[in-house]
Each structure stands twice: as C-alpha cells, then as structure tokens.
Design a protein around this motif. Sequence first.
Motif, PDB file in Angstrom:
ATOM      1  N   PRO A 202       0.806  -1.235   0.000  1.00  0.00           N
ATOM      2  CA  PRO A 202       0.000   0.000   0.000  1.00  0.00           C
ATOM      3  C   PRO A 202       0.834   1.278   0.000  1.00  0.00           C
ATOM      4  CG  PRO A 202      -0.673  -1.520   1.747  1.00  0.00           C
ATOM      5  CD  PRO A 202       0.646  -1.992   1.241  1.00  0.00           C
ATOM      6  N   LEU A 203       2.158   1.138   0.159  1.00  0.00           N
ATOM      7  CA  LEU A 203       3.017   2.318   0.294  1.00  0.00           C
ATOM      8  C   LEU A 203       3.807   2.610  -0.969  1.00  0.00           C
ATOM      9  CD1 LEU A 203       4.411   1.592   3.865  1.00  0.00           C
ATOM     10  CD2 LEU A 203       2.518   3.101   3.243  1.00  0.00           C
ATOM     11  N   ALA A 204       3.357   2.103  -2.098  1.00  0.00           N
ATOM     12  CA  ALA A 204       4.083   2.278  -3.355  1.00  0.00           C
ATOM     13  C   ALA A 204       4.421   3.752  -3.576  1.00  0.00           C
ATOM     14  CB  ALA A 204       3.245   1.756  -4.508  1.00  0.00           C
ATOM     15  N   GLY A 205       5.716   4.035  -3.624  1.00  0.00           N
ATOM     16  CA  GLY A 205       6.182   5.393  -3.858  1.00  0.00           C
ATOM     17  C   GLY A 205       6.292   6.259  -2.622  1.00  0.00           C
ATOM     18  N   ALA A 206       5.633   5.857  -1.519  1.00  0.00           N
ATOM     19  CA  ALA A 206       5.607   6.712  -0.327  1.00  0.00           C
ATOM     20  C   ALA A 206       6.934   6.721   0.422  1.00  0.00           C
ATOM     21  CB  ALA A 206       4.490   6.259   0.612  1.00  0.00           C
ATOM     22  N   LEU A 207       7.763   5.698   0.199  1.00  0.00           N
ATOM     23  CA  LEU A 207       9.033   5.604   0.913  1.00  0.00           C
ATOM     24  C   LEU A 207      10.218   6.102   0.084  1.00  0.00           C
ATOM     25  CD1 LEU A 207       8.613   2.104   2.627  1.00  0.00           C
ATOM     26  CD2 LEU A 207       8.216   4.361   3.609  1.00  0.00           C
ATOM     27  N   ALA A 208       9.987   6.426  -1.161  1.00  0.00           N
ATOM     28  CA  ALA A 208      11.074   6.876  -2.032  1.00  0.00           C
ATOM     29  C   ALA A 208      11.766   8.090  -1.425  1.00  0.00           C
ATOM     30  CB  ALA A 208      10.524   7.221  -3.407  1.00  0.00           C
ATOM     31  N   GLY A 209      13.087   7.990  -1.308  1.00  0.00           N
ATOM     32  CA  GLY A 209      13.872   9.096  -0.779  1.00  0.00           C
ATOM     33  C   GLY A 209      13.979   9.151   0.724  1.00  0.00           C
ATOM     34  N   LYS A 210      13.217   8.324   1.425  1.00  0.00           N
ATOM     35  CA  LYS A 210      13.278   8.323   2.889  1.00  0.00           C
ATOM     36  C   LYS A 210      14.319   7.305   3.374  1.00  0.00           C
ATOM     37  CE  LYS A 210       8.324   9.327   3.708  1.00  0.00           C
ATOM     38  NZ  LYS A 210       8.413  10.621   4.403  1.00  0.00           N
TER      39      LYS A 210
END
Length: 268
Positions: free
Chosen positions: A83-91
């Motif tokens: 469900p987090l597709a893309g939400a963690l990018a760069g973190k």
Amino acid sequence: MFKLFFLGAGKMATAIAGGIVKAGVFQKSELAAFDVSAKAAQEFEEKTGVHCYSGDALNEGIAQAEAVLLAVKPQVLASALEPLAGALAGKPVISIVAGVPIARLTALTGSGRIVRVMPNTPALVGEGAAGYSLAPEAQAADGELAKRILSAVGVAMQVEEKYLTAVTALSGSGPAYVFEFIRALSDGGVAEGLPRDVATQLAIQTVLGSAAMAKETGIHPAILKDQVTSPGGTTIRALEVLEDRAFAGAVIAAVRACARRSEELGKN
C-alpha cells in the motif's frame, strides 16, 4: 512530522521505541507506529507512550515520517509495503526484518537509503548486540541515525552486508547458545546437590558477571580465563574436561552451521 515511524509494533519495535525515549534520542511526540493488529497497537502505546496507528491510517502516518523502521515478519513484508508504493522513495529506511537483503528491500520500498540491521533479543532488556549495513546509495547520516537508535538498546556495529550472515550466527542466534550454557551450568550444580533455584541464579550471575568483567576491563578472554586458573587446581581440571570434549570446537562449529543455514534461508 515524525522523526521515526515504526511499521510493525511487535516486541522488538516496542523495545527499540522504549529505548529511544528513555535514552532521549527522540521525544515520544517525535515517534509513531503502525500495526494491523489493534491489540498490538494498544500494547505498543501502553508500554512506550508513543502513538500507534491501526486500521486504515498507515499512509497518514508514513506521509509525516522523516525515516521509517521496518519491523514486520519477513513473510508479510511485501504485502505490508504494497500500500506504500512510492511513499518511501527518498526516505531513510531501517530494516530489522530477518534475512531480507538490501537489494530486495530497495526493490520493495523504492528507496535507496536502506540500512539493514541484524538485532538480537537482549535488546528487549536494553542489552542488545546489533550489526548493521548501509546500501550503496545510503547517506552517512542514515548510518548515524541507525547507530543512535540501536545504541539506545545496546551495542551497534557497522559491517559490510556480506558479514551479516556471520553476525546472525554469532550475536543473532548467540543468546540461544548462552541460555543453553546457563542451563547446563545449572544442571551441573543440581547434579552436585544444589537446589534448582540456587543453581540457576548462580549460573545466571556467573555468566552476567563474567561478561561484564570482560567488557569493562577490555582484557582478552583467554587472559581472564588464566587469571581464574591456578596451577594444579580445580579450574584447570574442569577446563581439561571441556578441552577433551571439544567445547571450543563445538561452539565454533555451531556458529558456522548457523551461518550456513542463514545462507540457505536467504536464497529462498
């Protein structure tokens, strides 16, 4: 914004969050967590004082997080991250998920700023021994953050990822070897007539005190052993038995067997 968000609120996450707050690494208000289990979320909050989301609030919490700590079981990692597709990018993403390599974590999270950690269960009482590795794209600050977090519940040492298998076999599974040694020491005392509770407490304190002595003095364990061993005395007789029965060799073989099994599981 949250300084750190825990995805998964089980025992290890609870211990780490509690240690962070106790050590003053972050304030309670700077932390948050999520767990699919309302019961686990409630227990996490009660033990740490840190808010734990449940239900459908995951994306809300992640959006406010500067860094994320993955603390779910390996078999549900992919579904937990879906469900987090893309939400963690760069973190920065710190993972204590057993056996999942950095390459896989990068693919699942979309973040190159991965810190992979191998903790152990004594972290639950603030005496953990952890190894951690940085992804090629991770920043120095990501490693420093991981060390600050892990140091709140014990000792943390940075190693190359290829050595995490050895860390798993030594400190990850090591508590089981120590517990077995404590049990055997206690059994020896009982065999000589000591009550079980007395034998067990003496065995535990002997291991605890010996480890503390080795840590605080910095003296090599072989030298400390010699300091206990008088010529022709009782200790050397006992050590002779351990030598005859390949005590040291058995421990080394156990660590290496554990490492091979870790490699097998990693391939699967």
